[in-house]
Structures are given as C-alpha cells and as structure tokens.
Design a protein around this motif. Structure first.
Motif, PDB file in Angstrom:
ATOM      1  N   GLY A  57      16.569   1.064   2.092  1.00 56.50           N
ATOM      2  CA  GLY A  57      17.882   1.565   2.453  1.00 56.50           C
ATOM      3  C   GLY A  57      18.734   1.971   1.266  1.00 56.50           C
ATOM      4  O   GLY A  57      18.549   1.494   0.147  1.00 56.50           O
ATOM      5  N   THR A  58      19.660   2.873   1.542  1.00 57.31           N
ATOM      6  CA  THR A  58      20.634   3.302   0.545  1.00 57.31           C
ATOM      7  C   THR A  58      22.004   3.317   1.220  1.00 57.31           C
ATOM      8  O   THR A  58      22.142   3.781   2.350  1.00 57.31           O
ATOM      9  N   LEU A  59      23.000   2.797   0.522  1.00 54.77           N
ATOM     10  CA  LEU A  59      24.318   2.621   1.112  1.00 54.77           C
ATOM     11  C   LEU A  59      25.158   3.881   0.980  1.00 54.77           C
ATOM     12  O   LEU A  59      25.297   4.445  -0.116  1.00 54.77           O
ATOM     13  N   VAL A  60      25.724   4.301   2.081  1.00 56.02           N
ATOM     14  CA  VAL A  60      26.667   5.419   2.109  1.00 56.02           C
ATOM     15  C   VAL A  60      28.031   4.873   2.519  1.00 56.02           C
ATOM     16  O   VAL A  60      28.167   4.244   3.570  1.00 56.02           O
ATOM     17  N   THR A  61      29.006   5.113   1.677  1.00 55.08           N
ATOM     18  CA  THR A  61      30.373   4.684   1.943  1.00 55.08           C
ATOM     19  C   THR A  61      31.266   5.915   1.993  1.00 55.08           C
ATOM     20  O   THR A  61      31.203   6.756   1.084  1.00 55.08           O
ATOM     21  N   GLN A 108       0.813  -1.209   0.000  1.00 55.86           N
ATOM     22  CA  GLN A 108       0.000   0.000   0.000  1.00 55.86           C
ATOM     23  C   GLN A 108       0.850   1.263   0.000  1.00 55.86           C
ATOM     24  O   GLN A 108       0.512   2.249  -0.651  1.00 55.86           O
ATOM     25  N   VAL A 109       1.917   1.242   0.786  1.00 56.40           N
ATOM     26  CA  VAL A 109       2.803   2.396   0.890  1.00 56.40           C
ATOM     27  C   VAL A 109       4.222   1.941   0.625  1.00 56.40           C
ATOM     28  O   VAL A 109       4.655   0.913   1.144  1.00 56.40           O
ATOM     29  N   GLN A 110       4.908   2.707  -0.186  1.00 61.19           N
ATOM     30  CA  GLN A 110       6.317   2.438  -0.456  1.00 61.19           C
ATOM     31  C   GLN A 110       7.144   3.670  -0.141  1.00 61.19           C
ATOM     32  O   GLN A 110       6.727   4.798  -0.437  1.00 61.19           O
ATOM     33  N   LEU A 111       8.298   3.436   0.450  1.00 62.94           N
ATOM     34  CA  LEU A 111       9.285   4.476   0.664  1.00 62.94           C
ATOM     35  C   LEU A 111      10.528   4.084  -0.118  1.00 62.94           C
ATOM     36  O   LEU A 111      11.043   2.980   0.043  1.00 62.94           O
ATOM     37  N   VAL A 112      10.987   4.980  -0.964  1.00 61.03           N
ATOM     38  CA  VAL A 112      12.144   4.670  -1.805  1.00 61.03           C
ATOM     39  C   VAL A 112      13.225   5.717  -1.571  1.00 61.03           C
ATOM     40  O   VAL A 112      13.015   6.908  -1.823  1.00 61.03           O
ATOM     41  N   GLU A 113      14.369   5.246  -1.106  1.00 66.12           N
ATOM     42  CA  GLU A 113      15.501   6.140  -0.855  1.00 66.12           C
ATOM     43  C   GLU A 113      16.397   6.239  -2.084  1.00 66.12           C
ATOM     44  O   GLU A 113      16.463   5.319  -2.894  1.00 66.12           O
ATOM     45  N   SER A 114      17.102   7.345  -2.170  1.00 67.96           N
ATOM     46  CA  SER A 114      18.098   7.532  -3.219  1.00 67.96           C
ATOM     47  C   SER A 114      19.148   8.504  -2.708  1.00 67.96           C
ATOM     48  O   SER A 114      18.945   9.191  -1.704  1.00 67.96           O
ATOM     49  N   GLY A 115      20.273   8.552  -3.419  1.00 67.00           N
ATOM     50  CA  GLY A 115      21.291   9.533  -3.095  1.00 67.00           C
ATOM     51  C   GLY A 115      22.528   8.983  -2.406  1.00 67.00           C
ATOM     52  O   GLY A 115      23.493   9.723  -2.195  1.00 67.00           O
ATOM     53  N   GLY A 116      22.510   7.732  -2.044  1.00 69.35           N
ATOM     54  CA  GLY A 116      23.685   7.159  -1.415  1.00 69.35           C
ATOM     55  C   GLY A 116      24.805   6.969  -2.425  1.00 69.35           C
ATOM     56  O   GLY A 116      24.626   7.145  -3.628  1.00 69.35           O
ATOM     57  N   VAL A 160      24.219   1.745   5.964  1.00 68.99           N
ATOM     58  CA  VAL A 160      23.002   1.764   5.152  1.00 68.99           C
ATOM     59  C   VAL A 160      22.039   2.719   5.836  1.00 68.99           C
ATOM     60  O   VAL A 160      21.773   2.585   7.035  1.00 68.99           O
ATOM     61  N   TYR A 161      21.544   3.677   5.096  1.00 69.64           N
ATOM     62  CA  TYR A 161      20.632   4.688   5.626  1.00 69.64           C
ATOM     63  C   TYR A 161      19.207   4.325   5.209  1.00 69.64           C
ATOM     64  O   TYR A 161      18.935   4.118   4.020  1.00 69.64           O
ATOM     65  N   TYR A 162      18.348   4.271   6.206  1.00 70.71           N
ATOM     66  CA  TYR A 162      16.959   3.891   5.995  1.00 70.71           C
ATOM     67  C   TYR A 162      16.022   5.068   6.265  1.00 70.71           C
ATOM     68  O   TYR A 162      16.201   5.794   7.242  1.00 70.71           O
ATOM     69  N   TRP A 190      15.358   9.539   9.338  1.00 68.30           N
ATOM     70  CA  TRP A 190      16.442   8.755   8.766  1.00 68.30           C
ATOM     71  C   TRP A 190      17.144   7.986   9.876  1.00 68.30           C
ATOM     72  O   TRP A 190      17.465   8.537  10.929  1.00 68.30           O
ATOM     73  N   TYR A 191      17.345   6.712   9.612  1.00 73.81           N
ATOM     74  CA  TYR A 191      18.101   5.840  10.500  1.00 73.81           C
ATOM     75  C   TYR A 191      19.279   5.278   9.719  1.00 73.81           C
ATOM     76  O   TYR A 191      19.280   5.307   8.486  1.00 73.81           O
ATOM     77  N   ARG A 192      20.248   4.757  10.438  1.00 76.82           N
ATOM     78  CA  ARG A 192      21.359   4.108   9.761  1.00 76.82           C
ATOM     79  C   ARG A 192      21.798   2.870  10.532  1.00 76.82           C
ATOM     80  O   ARG A 192      21.600   2.779  11.743  1.00 76.82           O
ATOM     81  N   GLN A 193      22.376   1.963   9.784  1.00 72.31           N
ATOM     82  CA  GLN A 193      22.878   0.740  10.390  1.00 72.31           C
ATOM     83  C   GLN A 193      24.203   0.368   9.750  1.00 72.31           C
ATOM     84  O   GLN A 193      24.258   0.102   8.549  1.00 72.31           O
ATOM     85  N   ALA A 194      25.239   0.381  10.548  1.00 70.64           N
ATOM     86  CA  ALA A 194      26.559  -0.039  10.102  1.00 70.64           C
ATOM     87  C   ALA A 194      26.727  -1.525  10.385  1.00 70.64           C
ATOM     88  O   ALA A 194      26.041  -2.081  11.252  1.00 70.64           O
ATOM     89  N   PRO A 195      27.634  -2.185   9.685  1.00 70.93           N
ATOM     90  CA  PRO A 195      27.845  -3.623   9.900  1.00 70.93           C
ATOM     91  C   PRO A 195      28.162  -3.929  11.361  1.00 70.93           C
ATOM     92  O   PRO A 195      29.013  -3.289  11.970  1.00 70.93           O
TER      93      PRO A 195
END
Length: 121
Positions: A114-118, A1-9, A92-94, A36-41
């Motif tokens: 999520g979108t990956l930021v390195t 029903q609802v989608q959130l799509v990230e970009s820009g990483g 990874v930023y969510y 915005w949340y993030r999760q590192a390994p």
C-alpha cells in the motif's frame, strides 16, 4: 516469489493530481488482471479501478472521469493517474495483481503493501 511494490502516494491539495505506480517482480510468467484498491480508516477495502492484460478497464463510480488506470505489460507495471482529487479520496491505495508464476496454469492474487494518499481540503 512475487512482490508488488507501490509508489507515488503523498500529500496533495484538493483538486490536485497524483500518479501511482505498482511494479511486480519475482517469478512472473504472466500477469492477468491488475487493479487498484483503497481503504480509508474505518472503511472496507474497495475497488478503484482494474485493467485486464489486453487493456479492458473497469472503474468504481467514484473514480470514473477522474482516474485513469493503465499498464505496461513489458514492465509488469500498473499505473493509476488520479486527477481532481477530493478529500474523500484519501486512503491507503493497494495494488492487486493476478499473477501466473513459473509454469503454472492459473494465476494467484497478490497484494502490495500500500501507499498512502492524503488530500487536504
């Protein structure tokens, strides 16, 4: 029903900048708080920044002074401008949003993929 799509990483050098975007689509009546949340390994997901519908913001201590969250309610979009990036910002930023769907009264939390930021040192 609802989608959130990230970009820009992407890959950026230490000290550089990135701008993340997250667009919501679907049966959206209203979006309350977005964040915005993030999760590192090997680490838990953590809040980076959040913004209410009227623009009140909240930042993690690590993000204050370097990151800016903003939103465009007409476009169901939230942004995260990240400046002075450090290697420890790599993750990874969510996108998260509390979305009111259809004629419901209360919102439901949705997450993007999520979108990956390195960040290279």
């Amino acid at each position: 029903q609802v989608q959130l799509v990230e970009s820009g990483g992407g890959l950026v050098q230490s000290g550089g900048s990135l701008r993340l975007s997250c667009v919501g689509s679907g049966s959206i009546s209203r979006i309350n708080t977005m964040g915005w949340y993030r999760q590192a390994p090997g680490k838990q997901r953590e809040l980076v920044a959040a913004i209410t519908r009227v623009g009140s913001t909240n930042y993690a201590a690590s993000a204050k002074g370097r990151f800016t969250i903003s939103r465009d309610n007409a476009k169901n979009t939230v942004y995260l401008q990240m400046n002075s990036l450090k290697p420890e910002d790599a993750a990874v930023y969510y996108c998260n949003a509390n979305v009111v769907v259809g004629d419901r009264i209360f919102g439901t939390d949705y997450w993007g993929k999520g979108t990956l930021v390195t960040v290279s040192s």
